[in-house]
Design a protein around this motif. Sequence first.
Motif, PDB file in Angstrom:
ATOM      1  N   ASN A   2       0.748  -1.284  -0.033  1.00  0.00           N
ATOM      2  CA  ASN A   2       0.035  -0.008  -0.194  1.00  0.00           C
ATOM      3  C   ASN A   2       0.876   1.245   0.060  1.00  0.00           C
ATOM      4  O   ASN A   2       1.830   1.434   0.922  1.00  0.00           O
ATOM      5  CB  ASN A   2      -0.687  -0.082   1.334  1.00  0.00           C
ATOM      6  CG  ASN A   2      -1.773  -1.140   1.292  1.00  0.00           C
ATOM      7  OD1 ASN A   2      -2.123  -1.836   0.096  1.00  0.00           O
ATOM      8  ND2 ASN A   2      -2.181  -1.612   2.295  1.00  0.00           N
ATOM      9  N   ILE A   3       0.831   2.104  -1.058  1.00  0.00           N
ATOM     10  CA  ILE A   3       1.622   3.239  -1.200  1.00  0.00           C
ATOM     11  C   ILE A   3       1.122   4.427  -1.392  1.00  0.00           C
ATOM     12  O   ILE A   3       0.108   4.681  -2.166  1.00  0.00           O
ATOM     13  CB  ILE A   3       2.691   2.913  -2.359  1.00  0.00           C
ATOM     14  CG1 ILE A   3       3.285   1.598  -2.531  1.00  0.00           C
ATOM     15  CG2 ILE A   3       3.709   3.916  -2.721  1.00  0.00           C
ATOM     16  CD1 ILE A   3       3.400   0.974  -3.681  1.00  0.00           C
ATOM     17  N   LEU A   4       1.640   5.264  -0.566  1.00  0.00           N
ATOM     18  CA  LEU A   4       0.753   6.977  -0.820  1.00  0.00           C
ATOM     19  C   LEU A   4       1.839   7.803  -1.820  1.00  0.00           C
ATOM     20  O   LEU A   4       3.018   7.513  -1.343  1.00  0.00           O
ATOM     21  CB  LEU A   4       0.870   7.410   0.554  1.00  0.00           C
ATOM     22  CG  LEU A   4       0.277   8.841   0.566  1.00  0.00           C
ATOM     23  CD1 LEU A   4      -1.154   9.168   0.114  1.00  0.00           C
ATOM     24  CD2 LEU A   4       0.628   9.587   2.065  1.00  0.00           C
ATOM     25  N   LEU A   5       1.460   8.083  -2.730  1.00  0.00           N
ATOM     26  CA  LEU A   5       2.010   8.919  -3.786  1.00  0.00           C
ATOM     27  C   LEU A   5       1.808  10.520  -3.366  1.00  0.00           C
ATOM     28  O   LEU A   5       0.504  10.877  -3.530  1.00  0.00           O
ATOM     29  CB  LEU A   5       1.743   8.810  -5.193  1.00  0.00           C
ATOM     30  CG  LEU A   5       1.993   7.482  -5.812  1.00  0.00           C
ATOM     31  CD1 LEU A   5       1.973   7.307  -7.361  1.00  0.00           C
ATOM     32  CD2 LEU A   5       3.076   6.716  -5.180  1.00  0.00           C
ATOM     33  N   THR A   6       2.406  11.274  -2.791  1.00  0.00           N
ATOM     34  CA  THR A   6       2.256  12.775  -2.592  1.00  0.00           C
ATOM     35  C   THR A   6       2.367  13.482  -3.840  1.00  0.00           C
ATOM     36  O   THR A   6       3.521  13.058  -4.660  1.00  0.00           O
ATOM     37  CB  THR A   6       2.939  13.303  -1.459  1.00  0.00           C
ATOM     38  OG1 THR A   6       4.425  13.531  -1.924  1.00  0.00           O
ATOM     39  CG2 THR A   6       3.014  12.704  -0.297  1.00  0.00           C
ATOM     40  N   LYS A  71      -5.740   5.000   7.595  1.00  0.00           N
ATOM     41  CA  LYS A  71      -6.879   4.463   6.914  1.00  0.00           C
ATOM     42  C   LYS A  71      -6.458   3.403   5.943  1.00  0.00           C
ATOM     43  O   LYS A  71      -7.314   2.305   5.791  1.00  0.00           O
ATOM     44  CB  LYS A  71      -7.642   5.510   6.236  1.00  0.00           C
ATOM     45  CG  LYS A  71      -8.905   4.959   5.780  1.00  0.00           C
ATOM     46  CD  LYS A  71      -9.746   6.057   5.328  1.00  0.00           C
ATOM     47  CE  LYS A  71     -11.101   5.811   4.539  1.00  0.00           C
ATOM     48  NZ  LYS A  71     -11.707   6.690   3.646  1.00  0.00           N
ATOM     49  N   HIS A  72      -5.435   3.895   5.110  1.00  0.00           N
ATOM     50  CA  HIS A  72      -4.997   2.909   4.001  1.00  0.00           C
ATOM     51  C   HIS A  72      -3.852   2.074   4.136  1.00  0.00           C
ATOM     52  O   HIS A  72      -3.430   1.282   3.291  1.00  0.00           O
ATOM     53  CB  HIS A  72      -4.893   3.813   2.813  1.00  0.00           C
ATOM     54  CG  HIS A  72      -6.102   4.417   2.219  1.00  0.00           C
ATOM     55  ND1 HIS A  72      -6.898   3.891   1.404  1.00  0.00           N
ATOM     56  CD2 HIS A  72      -6.214   5.933   2.834  1.00  0.00           C
ATOM     57  CE1 HIS A  72      -7.840   4.867   0.869  1.00  0.00           C
ATOM     58  NE2 HIS A  72      -7.197   5.979   1.721  1.00  0.00           N
ATOM     59  N   HIS A  73      -3.552   1.859   5.644  1.00  0.00           N
ATOM     60  CA  HIS A  73      -2.469   0.966   5.883  1.00  0.00           C
ATOM     61  C   HIS A  73      -1.404   1.173   5.125  1.00  0.00           C
ATOM     62  O   HIS A  73      -0.939   0.038   4.704  1.00  0.00           O
ATOM     63  CB  HIS A  73      -2.982  -0.540   6.052  1.00  0.00           C
ATOM     64  CG  HIS A  73      -4.222  -0.713   6.794  1.00  0.00           C
ATOM     65  ND1 HIS A  73      -4.335  -0.825   8.159  1.00  0.00           N
ATOM     66  CD2 HIS A  73      -5.644  -0.917   6.326  1.00  0.00           C
ATOM     67  CE1 HIS A  73      -5.404  -1.132   8.576  1.00  0.00           C
ATOM     68  NE2 HIS A  73      -6.405  -0.939   7.498  1.00  0.00           N
ATOM     69  N   ILE A  74      -0.928   2.441   4.953  1.00  0.00           N
ATOM     70  CA  ILE A  74       0.280   2.565   4.029  1.00  0.00           C
ATOM     71  C   ILE A  74       1.475   2.219   4.545  1.00  0.00           C
ATOM     72  O   ILE A  74       1.825   2.157   5.757  1.00  0.00           O
ATOM     73  CB  ILE A  74       0.409   4.371   3.811  1.00  0.00           C
ATOM     74  CG1 ILE A  74      -0.966   4.667   3.117  1.00  0.00           C
ATOM     75  CG2 ILE A  74       1.767   4.559   2.921  1.00  0.00           C
ATOM     76  CD1 ILE A  74      -1.127   4.565   1.748  1.00  0.00           C
ATOM     77  N   GLU A  75       2.232   1.630   3.651  1.00  0.00           N
ATOM     78  CA  GLU A  75       3.431   0.984   4.009  1.00  0.00           C
ATOM     79  C   GLU A  75       4.666   1.694   3.491  1.00  0.00           C
ATOM     80  O   GLU A  75       5.955   1.661   4.101  1.00  0.00           O
ATOM     81  CB  GLU A  75       3.654  -0.641   3.374  1.00  0.00           C
ATOM     82  CG  GLU A  75       2.470  -1.532   4.040  1.00  0.00           C
ATOM     83  CD  GLU A  75       2.572  -2.638   3.157  1.00  0.00           C
ATOM     84  OE1 GLU A  75       1.588  -2.610   2.252  1.00  0.00           O
ATOM     85  OE2 GLU A  75       2.987  -3.700   3.121  1.00  0.00           O
TER      86      GLU A  75
END
Length: 336
Positions: A2-6, A71-75
Amino acid sequence: MNILLTGGLGFIGSHTATVLAAEGHEVVIIDNLCNSQRQTLDSLESITGKELPFYEGDVRDAPLLKEILQKHHIECVIHFAGLKSVAESGTDPLKYFDNNVGGSIVLIEAMQATNVKKLIFSSSATVYGEPQYLPYDEDHPLAPMNVYGRTKLQVEEILQDLSKSDLDWSIVCLRYFNPIGAHESGLIGELPQGIPNNLMPYICQVVSGKLPHLNVFGDDYDTKDGTGERDYIHVMDLADGHAAALEFVDKHKGWEAVNLGTGIAYSVYDLVSAFEKSSNQTIPKVVKERRIGDLPIYYAKADKALVMLGWKAKRDLQSMCDSSWKYQEQLLKLAK
Ligand code: NAD
Ligand code: WQD
């Protein structure tokens, strides 16, 4: 993962999103749209065939970041969000330090608070400054020549200090050279607001009839044809580089800086010729004075990326120009 892209709706972030989604990662995006459009999300969803969670928000909004991370269980976070105009960074330095450095600190604190300790940071070859030798390797002295470059170096240093203070962090700073080109679908590409500062988007606007000619900033440099030479890299190769860095941060801890370039320098005239071939048009050009702060030539030593990440740029200059032209044609069709 699970990846967050800023900044994931921007030029490099959006192309990276397509590659990560295709590899099966869950991609979440936060972007304040200060230099991008919401429609890019629709294009991303049609390319990937997936619905991508999107937050219109700012990386300086700590509560929002913490909420998304949890919330998105970002890793892992890939931190593209930033301002990138060298000229504007000189006239409005506080805006750049606040957004690029302040924004990064808020993000890192939110990650620490939620125990997310894998980070890939969008750095730049501009951290090197005046070449002491070429190609630039990652050990080249760091002496950026403008405010924008200093914001990138400061964030790199903050991240390096952080990784020394807490050995759980895994951080890769990717030093991009000159990203150009577009996704093969022609659905996403680089869409700067106003008159472009950079060569490729400027050429695109000349070919589209929005600008009368290309200004060539100097043809009397000590280079092969007198114009500036740069290490242009296809944005899809850059996107692949992020996928490779992601695998690396998943398996290793610590801090690393890695060049993402091709190792080849092309001149302004090389790019113009290749684009003329792609578009089958002649690009009118007028030679002007050198642009203040420009270097004659720089390019990457890309060996570390190959050894450490197993990544190497694959696409050539013609493919960069062909894909940019395809995107321009798509934009011209939409404008009709
Ligand atoms: P871009 O402007 O297309 O993308 C950046 C995105 O971040 C934009 O969508 C913008 O709306 C968003 N953004 C900016 N500040 C934000 C904030 N505070 N909160 C949330 N979103 C924010 O730029 P790009 O070319 O895709 O560059 C991505 C990153 O790579 C930047 O950090 C840039 O400095 C770096 N970089 C770019 C280049 C280049 O030539 N394009 C070269 C080296 C490094
Ligand atoms: C390339 C060459 C110009 C425009 C910038 C940032 C750098 C990085 C990438 C973010 C030079 C010439 C340009 C034009 C021209 N960004 N040129 N006419 O300056 O190498 O790098 O973008 O990190 O930090 O400084 O890229 O595309 O502006 O210029 O002749 O209208 O094209 O002189 O030789 P640059 P660029």
